[in-house]
Design a protein around this motif. Structure first.
Motif, short mmCIF file in Angstrom:
data_model
loop_
_atom_site.label_atom_id
_atom_site.label_comp_id
_atom_site.label_asym_id
_atom_site.label_seq_id
_atom_site.Cartn_x
_atom_site.Cartn_y
_atom_site.Cartn_z
N GLU A 255 0.80 -1.22 0.00
CA GLU A 255 0.00 0.00 0.00
C GLU A 255 0.84 1.27 0.00
O GLU A 255 0.31 2.35 -0.31
N SER A 256 2.12 1.17 0.36
CA SER A 256 2.95 2.38 0.44
C SER A 256 4.39 2.06 0.05
O SER A 256 4.81 0.90 0.05
N ILE A 257 5.13 3.10 -0.26
CA ILE A 257 6.54 2.91 -0.62
C ILE A 257 7.32 2.42 0.60
O ILE A 257 8.19 1.55 0.48
N TYR A 258 7.01 2.98 1.77
CA TYR A 258 7.70 2.54 2.99
C TYR A 258 7.54 1.03 3.18
O TYR A 258 8.51 0.33 3.51
N ALA A 259 6.32 0.52 2.98
CA ALA A 259 6.10 -0.91 3.15
C ALA A 259 6.91 -1.71 2.13
O ALA A 259 7.53 -2.73 2.48
N ASP A 260 6.93 -1.25 0.89
CA ASP A 260 7.76 -1.92 -0.12
C ASP A 260 9.22 -1.97 0.32
O ASP A 260 9.90 -2.99 0.18
N MET A 261 9.70 -0.86 0.84
CA MET A 261 11.10 -0.79 1.22
C MET A 261 11.40 -1.64 2.45
O MET A 261 12.51 -2.14 2.63
N ALA A 262 10.39 -1.81 3.32
CA ALA A 262 10.58 -2.68 4.49
C ALA A 262 10.89 -4.11 4.04
O ALA A 262 11.78 -4.77 4.58
N ILE A 358 -4.81 6.83 -0.26
CA ILE A 358 -4.19 7.81 0.65
C ILE A 358 -2.86 7.28 1.19
O ILE A 358 -1.88 8.02 1.31
N CYS A 359 -2.83 5.99 1.50
CA CYS A 359 -1.58 5.39 2.00
C CYS A 359 -0.44 5.59 1.00
O CYS A 359 0.68 5.93 1.38
N LEU A 360 -0.74 5.37 -0.28
CA LEU A 360 0.32 5.53 -1.28
C LEU A 360 0.68 7.01 -1.43
O LEU A 360 1.85 7.37 -1.46
N THR A 365 1.42 3.40 6.19
CA THR A 365 0.95 2.02 6.15
C THR A 365 -0.50 1.90 6.60
O THR A 365 -1.03 2.78 7.30
N MET A 366 -1.14 0.80 6.23
CA MET A 366 -2.54 0.55 6.57
C MET A 366 -2.61 -0.44 7.73
O MET A 366 -2.02 -1.49 7.68
#
Length: 367
Positions: A255-262, A358-360, A365-366
């Motif tokens: 849902e977000s770039i931060y999550a992808d990067m995690a 909105i998260c993106l 994160t959701m």
């Protein structure tokens, strides 16, 4: 060095899919083309025209550097297009009807027409999939074999924590990762191409070329020589010699770039562990992957917690800031599990999609 690729669906203000990637590319770059540089990101078309791909303009050793490149690129995208489009991550668009999209019909048309003739592109496994791809650089042939073989053993656990496609055409299916369910069937006419999703262990790097040749032989039988390229391999993990990297394709977009990067940080850390103490035989890895596709984190929590502790023990300070998200997903469920809790509570997919958008946009994160 790591590179990432992020696939987002294009939607109108009512969150209906818009198959307009060609028009957006023309609007921003001045002409219809496969890809172009746009500030800190590269933007490119995907097979399906309601999906557009963002990737950092350059790979990096730093996860936060990659995150900043994509976040800046997304903000520039919204500004350049006057916020006309709503982009959403997730492994599939949960309300998409296949009649609402189409496939790329400009440059490389012969490739897509051939795919359509041999495999029929009008199926969710082609037209409704969005993946987070992580590319891991290799230095030598021995390094390639080492990284390939280690990565294949963690694929089931990556599925468990990244599944984000629990709903198809507005209906809950009972599976956490529907993208992979559809994806592994999309080329069933030539089983050699996708295999069982999980790549075979390599004894030496040349084994990989022999595997590719088996696919090419079958494609030539169907007069599909144009598909005889290294990218045709559709296993969850492939080697891209032209980029000198191993490409992980098994993860649903988040849902977000931060999550992808995690998840990128998680992979980076696990590669440093000499003994992960996970199964290495094909049969068990395939079985675990199927469990993860069906149930997400629920039946693999002990293994996931063990891998998380190992990853944290070798993480840099920067990576530890991202691994917090992995711990949350293991404890509280992957994104599919989060989405289903919300859906079962209110039965409102539009509300969930709004939150995902909105998260993106805000890179959060959701939960």
């Amino acid at each position: 060095m790591i590179g990432t690729e992020h696939e987002y669906s294009i939607n109108n203000p009512d969150l209906k899919a818009m198959p307009v990637s060609d028009l957006i590319i023309e609007e921003i770059s001045g002409k219809i083309q496969n890809e172009f540089s746009f500030g800190t990101v590269g933007i490119s078309k995907e097979l399906q025209k309601h999906v557009i791909e963002f990737k950092p303009i350059s790979p990096s050793e730093s996860i936060s550097n990659l995150e900043n490149q994509i976040f800046k690129g997304l903000k520039s995208f919204y500004e350049k297009t006057n916020n006309k489009y709503k982009l959403i991550g997730l492994g599939m668009n949960p309300i998409l009807n296949l009649s609402e999209t189409s496939f790329w019909n400009h440059d490389e048309r012969e490739v897509f027409d051939t795919y359509d003739r041999v495999f029929n592109l009008r199926q969710h496994g082609w037209m409704n999939i969005q993946a987070l791809q992580v590319n891991i650089e290799y230095s030598t042939e021995d390094d390639l074999v080492r990284k390939h073989n280690k990565l294949r053993t963690i694929l089931p656990y990556l599925v468990a924590v990244t599944a984000s496609s629990p709903i198809v055409e507005g209906k809950v299916t009972g599976y956490m990762d529907n993208r992979l369910l559809y994806y592994k069937q999309n080329q069933k006419e030539i089983p050699e191409i996708c295999g069982n999703l999980i790549p075979e262990k390599l004894e030496k790097s040349s084994d990989y070329e022999k595997l590719l040749e088996k696919m090419y032989v079958e494609l030539r039988k169907k007069d599909a020589e144009v598909l005889c390229e290294e990218w045709v391999n559709s296993r969850a993990l492939i080697i891209r010699r032209e980029r000198k990297c191993v490409e992980i394709k098994i993860m649903d977009e988040q849902e977000s770039i931060y999550a992808d990067m995690a998840f990128s940080a998680f992979i980076n850390c696990l590669l440093r562990i000499n003994d992960l103490k996970v199964a290495e035989d094909d049969e068990t890895i395939i079985e675990l992957t199927n469990i993860a596709i069906k149930s997400g984190t629920k039946k693999l929590k002990a293994e996931l917690e063990s891998l998380y502790k190992k990853a944290f023990s070798v993480a840099t300070n920067e990576e530890k800031a991202y691994l917090i998200h992995i711990q949350n997903r293991i404890q509280n469920g992957n994104l599919s599990e989060v989405i289903l809790k919300k859906y079962n509570s209110e039965k409102d997919i539009s509300k969930i999609l709004n939150e995902a958008e909105i998260c993106l946009r805000e890179n959060k994160t959701m939960f």
